[in-house]
Motif scaffolding. Structure first.
Motif, PDB file in Angstrom:
ATOM      1  N   UNK A 158      29.575  40.888  37.571  1.00  0.00           N
ATOM      2  CA  UNK A 158      30.744  40.278  36.943  1.00  0.00           C
ATOM      3  C   UNK A 158      30.378  39.485  35.681  1.00  0.00           C
ATOM      4  N   UNK A 159      29.248  39.778  35.097  1.00  0.00           N
ATOM      5  CA  UNK A 159      28.808  39.086  33.872  1.00  0.00           C
ATOM      6  C   UNK A 159      29.803  39.264  32.723  1.00  0.00           C
ATOM      7  N   UNK A 160      30.412  40.440  32.644  1.00  0.00           N
ATOM      8  CA  UNK A 160      31.325  40.724  31.537  1.00  0.00           C
ATOM      9  C   UNK A 160      32.766  40.323  31.833  1.00  0.00           C
ATOM     10  N   UNK A 161      33.021  39.747  33.006  1.00  0.00           N
ATOM     11  CA  UNK A 161      34.375  39.286  33.341  1.00  0.00           C
ATOM     12  C   UNK A 161      34.600  37.932  32.665  1.00  0.00           C
ATOM     13  N   UNK A 162      35.618  37.837  31.852  1.00  0.00           N
ATOM     14  CA  UNK A 162      35.826  36.643  31.029  1.00  0.00           C
ATOM     15  C   UNK A 162      36.725  35.594  31.671  1.00  0.00           C
ATOM     16  N   UNK A 163      37.776  36.037  32.346  1.00  0.00           N
ATOM     17  CA  UNK A 163      38.780  35.109  32.861  1.00  0.00           C
ATOM     18  C   UNK A 163      38.318  34.458  34.163  1.00  0.00           C
ATOM     19  N   UNK A 164      38.453  33.132  34.223  1.00  0.00           N
ATOM     20  CA  UNK A 164      38.060  32.397  35.418  1.00  0.00           C
ATOM     21  C   UNK A 164      38.839  32.877  36.635  1.00  0.00           C
ATOM     22  N   UNK A 165      40.129  33.123  36.443  1.00  0.00           N
ATOM     23  CA  UNK A 165      40.954  33.592  37.552  1.00  0.00           C
ATOM     24  C   UNK A 165      40.501  34.941  38.067  1.00  0.00           C
ATOM     25  N   UNK A 166      40.035  35.795  37.158  1.00  0.00           N
ATOM     26  CA  UNK A 166      39.532  37.107  37.568  1.00  0.00           C
ATOM     27  C   UNK A 166      38.245  36.970  38.376  1.00  0.00           C
TER      28      UNK A 166
END
Length: 275
Positions: A141-149
């Motif tokens: 999940x390194x490329x996941x930007x949104x905190x909620x995501x």
């Protein structure tokens, strides 16, 4: 924990105490920088050539210890006849050894089931990558930007894996922006290295050799703990992240510099030895 290049004379003295060296190193974050996507990782030709030089020295035993699959790491490193410890010890291949955990093979169906459920549940999350490594799964999940995501990824992962974890049908661990879903086997990097030391390495590498280990992640810190006082351990990264290694370097670029220095030192020792 000390910066290795500020203490290079002490390190050199240690290198000269043993004729033989067992050199074990992690891959991602150690030999190569961690990338946003694991498929983007590549071993520089400079480091690869340095590793090849080690394989040509009979007094140095080289091994790569990684969480990647055996197929992946062999392709990425592309050096034959060295030791590859893959999937945190579930897969091992090298001179005189080819091992795959039977318990890991038994868990393959469950892992595939988990993999498909994660793919389906997280397909709408931008930046997520569910990696099927055959005998384990990595959820990056390194490329996941949104905190909620990120929170959704974590809660979904735990909801899907909890029934299997409760029944000890799987194990779950964490790394740098990655979850590792593995079979319920006792093997990890630290225990695998202890087994190799006791049962695998040639006699000349168990009786008179300096063990050197380099790594950057949580699994590597477990190795540092297990090897305390038994060799030379080097952490790659911010020294505030761990205190259990003997020394640290800041980056894979400094790993490259250390490996080159190591080769020069051991080559110098061999040239000094009477024939």
């Amino acid at each position: 924990m000390k910066y290795v290049f500020d203490n290079i004379q002490i390190v050199n003295e240690l290198l000269h105490t043993k004729e033989n060296v067992i050199l074990l190193t992690d891959f991602d974050g150690t030999l190569t920088p961690i990338r946003k996507h694991p498929d983007l990782a590549a071993l520089s030709e400079e480091i690869r050539q340095t590793l090849i030089k080690f394989t040509q020295d009979k007094a140095i035993f080289l091994g790569i210890i990684t969480g990647r699959s055996l197929k992946q790491i062999k392709k990425l490193v592309n050096i034959p006849e060295i030791l590859y410890v893959a999937n945190h010890g579930i897969e091992i291949e090298g001179p005189g050894i080819h091992y795959v955990s039977k318990d890991a093979r038994k868990a393959r169906y469950i892992l595939w089931h988990i993999y498909m459920r994660l793919l389906k549940s997280l397909r709408h999350i931008k930046g997520i990558y569910v990696e099927d490594k055959g005998l384990s799964i990595s959820l990056h999940y390194r490329a996941v930007k949104k905190k909620g995501d990120i929170e959704f990824v974590t809660s979904t992962l735990h909801a899907i894996t909890k029934p299997f974890l409760d029944r000890k049908m799987l194990s779950l661990s964490t790394g740098k922006m990655v979850y590792e879903i593995r079979p319920p086997v006792e093997w990890n990097k630290a225990s695998t290295i202890q087994w190799l030391l006791a049962h695998y390495f040639p006699e000349e590498f168990t009786e008179d050799a300096l063990l050197i280990y380099l790594g950057d992640d949580k699994a590597d810190i477990e190795v540092f703990d297990s090897l305390r006082g038994k060799g030379l351990t080097i952490f790659v990264g911010n020294p505030l992240d761990t205190s259990t290694a003997d020394y640290y370097v800041h980056s894979p670029d400094e790993v490259k510099a250390f490996l080159e220095h190591l080769y020069e030192q051991k080559h110098e020792v061999h040239n000094e030895c009477p024939q």
